[in-house]
Design an enzyme around this catalytic site. Structure first.
Site, mmCIF file in Angstrom:
data_model
loop_
_atom_site.group_PDB
_atom_site.id
_atom_site.type_symbol
_atom_site.label_atom_id
_atom_site.label_comp_id
_atom_site.label_asym_id
_atom_site.label_seq_id
_atom_site.Cartn_x
_atom_site.Cartn_y
_atom_site.Cartn_z
ATOM 1 N N ARG A 41 -8.043 -7.087 -8.823
ATOM 2 C CA ARG A 41 -6.931 -8.094 -8.830
ATOM 3 C C ARG A 41 -6.997 -8.902 -7.624
ATOM 4 O O ARG A 41 -6.487 -9.989 -7.659
ATOM 5 C CB ARG A 41 -5.628 -7.581 -9.415
ATOM 6 C CG ARG A 41 -5.519 -7.238 -10.727
ATOM 7 C CD ARG A 41 -4.296 -6.543 -11.436
ATOM 8 N NE ARG A 41 -3.775 -5.318 -10.456
ATOM 9 C CZ ARG A 41 -4.168 -4.151 -10.823
ATOM 10 N NH1 ARG A 41 -5.112 -4.013 -11.941
ATOM 11 N NH2 ARG A 41 -3.918 -3.122 -9.909
ATOM 12 N N GLU B 263 -1.473 5.654 -5.783
ATOM 13 C CA GLU B 263 -0.324 6.025 -6.254
ATOM 14 C C GLU B 263 -0.545 6.750 -7.617
ATOM 15 O O GLU B 263 0.217 7.632 -8.075
ATOM 16 C CB GLU B 263 0.547 4.738 -6.995
ATOM 17 C CG GLU B 263 1.955 5.059 -7.306
ATOM 18 C CD GLU B 263 2.602 3.817 -7.846
ATOM 19 O OE1 GLU B 263 2.126 2.690 -7.753
ATOM 20 O OE2 GLU B 263 3.780 3.828 -8.435
HETATM 21 P P1 AMP Z 1 -1.656 1.654 -3.035
HETATM 22 O O1 AMP Z 1 -2.904 2.086 -2.412
HETATM 23 O O2 AMP Z 1 -0.821 2.712 -3.463
HETATM 24 O O3 AMP Z 1 -0.775 0.716 -2.195
HETATM 25 O O4 AMP Z 1 -2.090 0.914 -4.165
HETATM 26 C C1 AMP Z 1 -2.331 -0.384 -4.166
HETATM 27 C C2 AMP Z 1 -3.459 -0.786 -5.181
HETATM 28 O O5 AMP Z 1 -3.427 -0.027 -6.629
HETATM 29 C C3 AMP Z 1 -3.483 -2.153 -5.490
HETATM 30 O O6 AMP Z 1 -4.796 -2.515 -5.272
HETATM 31 C C4 AMP Z 1 -2.754 -2.376 -6.732
HETATM 32 O O7 AMP Z 1 -3.523 -3.220 -7.406
HETATM 33 C C5 AMP Z 1 -2.653 -1.178 -7.617
HETATM 34 N N1 AMP Z 1 -1.511 -0.717 -7.944
HETATM 35 C C6 AMP Z 1 -0.843 0.412 -7.153
HETATM 36 N N2 AMP Z 1 0.357 0.715 -7.918
HETATM 37 C C7 AMP Z 1 0.384 -0.387 -8.854
HETATM 38 C C8 AMP Z 1 1.587 -0.794 -9.606
HETATM 39 N N3 AMP Z 1 2.802 0.073 -9.834
HETATM 40 N N4 AMP Z 1 1.467 -1.775 -10.509
HETATM 41 C C9 AMP Z 1 0.181 -2.633 -10.183
HETATM 42 N N5 AMP Z 1 -0.744 -2.457 -9.382
HETATM 43 C C10 AMP Z 1 -0.590 -1.326 -8.701
#
Ligand code: AMP
Length: 172
Positions: free
Chosen positions: A60, A97
């Site tokens: 995205r 996550e």
């Molecule tokens: P993080 O590494 O945990 O900060 O996760 C960020 C990445 O995972 C980004 O590329 C987001 O597109 C995706 N992502 C993580 N959590 C979500 C969520 N709740 N909704 C949408 N995309 C998420």
């Protein structure tokens, strides 16, 4: 709340329990489908930092980073999931996550000292953004900052990114 924040929040859909139970997925497709909101978002993201290259994080992040690069008059660099880039790469592994992953960038993506803005849709735990910062620095770029559409403040991703200028258009 600003007009832009309201426009963004109204066009990001919460999808509970996707991709696994307990996660509320922030679906940006309604925003992408709205040309006025999308133009405002691209304009705002492009104005956050001066940069020579804009990094988009698969998948995205690509959708936002490519028009931001065009608007800023900067180059676009993809950071991709492991195994997708064809030439010599550098890689970083990190926790998400929901799960774990490895991302890569081409070794020759940056001229040494180039200023780089990293763009993604959602900042959650910050693991992806931190891995991207490390990749950019190892490849010779200087991280000007990180710009995201939405920050999930309760996951405290910003705390893992000490020393990096993180801007989010909306925080929830
Ligand atoms: P993080 O590494 O945990 O900060 O996760 C960020 C990445 O995972 C980004 O590329 C987001 O597109 C995706 N992502 C993580 N959590 C979500 C969520 N709740 N909704 C949408 N995309 C998420």
């Amino acid at each position: 709340m600003t007009e832009l924040s309201t426009m963004i929040l109204d066009r990001i859909r919460d999808v509970p329990d996707y991709p696994k139970p307990g996660v509320v997925f922030k679906d940006i497709t309604p925003l992408l489908a709205d040309p006025v909101a999308m133009a405002a978002v691209v304009e705002e993201l492009a104005g956050t930092h001066q940069a020579d290259k804009i990094v988009g994080i698969e998948a995205r992040g690509f959708i936002l980073a490519a028009p931001v690069a065009y608007r800023a008059g900067a180059g676009f660099v993809p950071v991709r999931k492991k195994g997708k880039l064809p030439a010599a790469t550098l890689e970083e592994s990190y926790d998400l996550e929901y799960g774990s992953a490895t991302i890569e960038v081409h070794r020759d993506a940056f001229v040494p000292g180039e200023r780089v803005l990293i763009v993604d849709d959602v900042l959650a735990t910050g693991g992806t953004a931190k891995a991207a910062v490390e990749l950019v620095e190892r490849a010779g770029g200087e991280v000007a900052g990180i710009a995201v559409l939405m920050e999930l403040a309760f996951l405290q991703g910003r705390e893992r990114l000490a020393g990096v200028d993180v801007r989010s258009l909306v925080t929830v």
